[in-house]
Design an enzyme around this catalytic site. Structure first.
Site, PDB file in Angstrom:
ATOM      1  N   ASP A  15      22.066  47.139 -18.352  1.00 15.79           N
ATOM      2  CA  ASP A  15      23.081  46.175 -17.914  1.00 15.79           C
ATOM      3  C   ASP A  15      23.082  45.002 -18.882  1.00 15.79           C
ATOM      4  O   ASP A  15      22.633  43.897 -18.564  1.00 15.79           O
ATOM      5  CB  ASP A  15      22.756  45.715 -16.488  1.00 15.79           C
ATOM      6  CG  ASP A  15      23.909  44.953 -15.854  1.00 15.79           C
ATOM      7  OD1 ASP A  15      25.019  44.986 -16.417  1.00 15.79           O
ATOM      8  OD2 ASP A  15      23.705  44.347 -14.804  1.00 15.79           O
ATOM      9  N   GLU A  75      35.502  47.405 -19.018  1.00 19.25           N
ATOM     10  CA  GLU A  75      36.195  46.853 -17.856  1.00 19.25           C
ATOM     11  C   GLU A  75      37.654  46.509 -18.123  1.00 19.25           C
ATOM     12  O   GLU A  75      38.000  45.933 -19.161  1.00 19.25           O
ATOM     13  CB  GLU A  75      35.456  45.597 -17.386  1.00 19.25           C
ATOM     14  CG  GLU A  75      35.864  45.134 -16.019  1.00 19.25           C
ATOM     15  CD  GLU A  75      34.717  44.483 -15.269  1.00 19.25           C
ATOM     16  OE1 GLU A  75      34.988  43.763 -14.300  1.00 19.25           O
ATOM     17  OE2 GLU A  75      33.541  44.706 -15.641  1.00 19.25           O
ATOM     18  N   LYS A 126      36.007  50.542 -15.907  1.00 22.52           N
ATOM     19  CA  LYS A 126      35.563  49.723 -14.781  1.00 22.52           C
ATOM     20  C   LYS A 126      36.742  48.993 -14.149  1.00 22.52           C
ATOM     21  O   LYS A 126      37.532  48.352 -14.834  1.00 22.52           O
ATOM     22  CB  LYS A 126      34.514  48.705 -15.235  1.00 22.52           C
ATOM     23  CG  LYS A 126      33.180  49.307 -15.571  1.00 22.52           C
ATOM     24  CD  LYS A 126      32.177  48.259 -16.008  1.00 22.52           C
ATOM     25  CE  LYS A 126      31.580  47.525 -14.861  1.00 22.52           C
ATOM     26  NZ  LYS A 126      30.463  46.631 -15.289  1.00 22.52           N
ATOM     27  N   THR A 163      33.604  48.617  -9.697  1.00 24.47           N
ATOM     28  CA  THR A 163      32.656  47.516  -9.703  1.00 24.47           C
ATOM     29  C   THR A 163      32.952  46.518  -8.587  1.00 24.47           C
ATOM     30  O   THR A 163      33.967  46.620  -7.902  1.00 24.47           O
ATOM     31  CB  THR A 163      32.684  46.819 -11.085  1.00 24.47           C
ATOM     32  OG1 THR A 163      31.618  45.881 -11.176  1.00 24.47           O
ATOM     33  CG2 THR A 163      34.006  46.117 -11.326  1.00 24.47           C
TER      34      THR A 163
END
Length: 318
Positions: A17, A92, A128, A152
């Site tokens: 992460d 994302e 994402k 997410t």
């Protein structure tokens, strides 16, 4: 005795992460995940200036907008991460598209096309999306097109069940942010076993395994090593370099806490969620409602800061 990190890897897919590529190399994670916050941090590190420089040069040579150059920057980071990990890289969709189905789908397609131009196929990418009703509907469209999605900002079983119904590839329940909310709201101190974030992921995992749902459960946003240990056996866990370090330096015994067999022993009732039911159930959960909204605002703020950083570099390069 192997480290707790090595023991964890034997039962759970470990995901880094972070946007820090050196950390990802060091811990040999299977997958990598990014978001605007992580990319902003990495873009400010001198070590990765070359990635930002390439995006600036690319944009200037084509007279692209700041937003397009920021998109290129995210692709550059994702492409570099894909050289390190053998598995997937999550990228994302803009947080300001969290309530825009068509906009989210269009941006996701653009991300996939951008990676393909760089030579990276969609089988290596996860898109994402925030687990709003609109984000889930966008994921449903994308999954039908063979574009796998990582949902997410998941804070509730309601969101998770809706993501599963949409056929999403993966979802990320945010353990630490749930703990943050309850710690502030109730003024309590929690153990790993009583941690509300841990309990939320266990509930989602058990629901999915009991109902034979294929969507991958990936716990995220950890505040301490104990939360991770309490979720050993979860499909995937995305962990920061600091906590990966702590696990790597601990040679104690790590006991598996989650497994499909025990999860299927007492199946909970299956949820039936149309839009009205989803919105009402989410609204009834004050924590999930507040943390979802807050998460979108934070990611949108950091995306704006990232665009400002790109704009400043463009002026300096002029």
């Amino acid at each position: 005795m192997p480290s707790k990190l090595d023991q964890l890897k034997a039962m759970t897919v470990v995901v880094s992460d972070t946007g820090d590529m050196d950390a990802i190399r060091r811990f040999k994670a299977t997958d990598a995940t990014t978001n605007p916050t992580l990319i902003l941090k990495a873009a400010r590190m001198p070590h990765y200036a070359y990635i930002l420089d390439e995006a600036i040069l690319w944009g200037r040579s084509r007279n692209h907008l700041t937003s397009e150059i920021t998109d290129r920057l995210a692709l550059n980071f994702g492409f570099e991460l894909a050289k390190i990990v053998p598995g997937r890289v999550s990228t994302e969709v803009d947080a300001d598209l969290s309530f825009d189905i068509e906009g989210s789908v269009a941006k996701a397609r653009k991300i996939i096309a951008g990676y393909e131009k760089l030579g990276l196929g969609r089988e290596r990418i996860l898109i994402k999306l925030a687990a709003t009703w609109e984000g889930i509907r966008a994921a449903e469209i994308l999954q039908r097109e063979g574009i796998d999605c990582n949902m997410t900002l998941v804070f509730s079983l309601t969101q998770a069940a809706a993501c599963a119904d949409a056929g999403t590839f993966l979802l990320s329940p945010f353990v630490g942010r749930i703990l943050d909310w309850y710690s502030k709201a109730e003024g309590k101190t929690y153990t790993p076993e009583t941690d509300p974030g841990v309990r939320s992921v266990r509930e989602i995992y058990n629901y999915f395994k009991a109902h034979q749902i294929k969507t991958v459960v990936m716990g995220a946003s950890f505040r301490n090593k104990g939360e991770i240990e309490a979720l050993a056996g979860c499909d995937r866990l995305t962990i920061s370099p600091q906590l990966l370090d702590e696990l790597a330096n601990d040679t104690g015994t790590l006991t598996r806490q989650l497994d499909p067999v025990s999860a299927a022993a007492h199946p909970p009732a299956k949820l039936s969620l149309d839009e009205k039911t989803f919105r009402f159930m989410l609204n009834e959960d004050a924590m999930a409602t507040e943390k979802l909204s807050e998460g979108i605002r934070v990611f949108a703020k950091d995306l704006h800061a990232l665009r400002e950083l790109v704009s400043k570099r463009l002026l300096e390069a002029a």
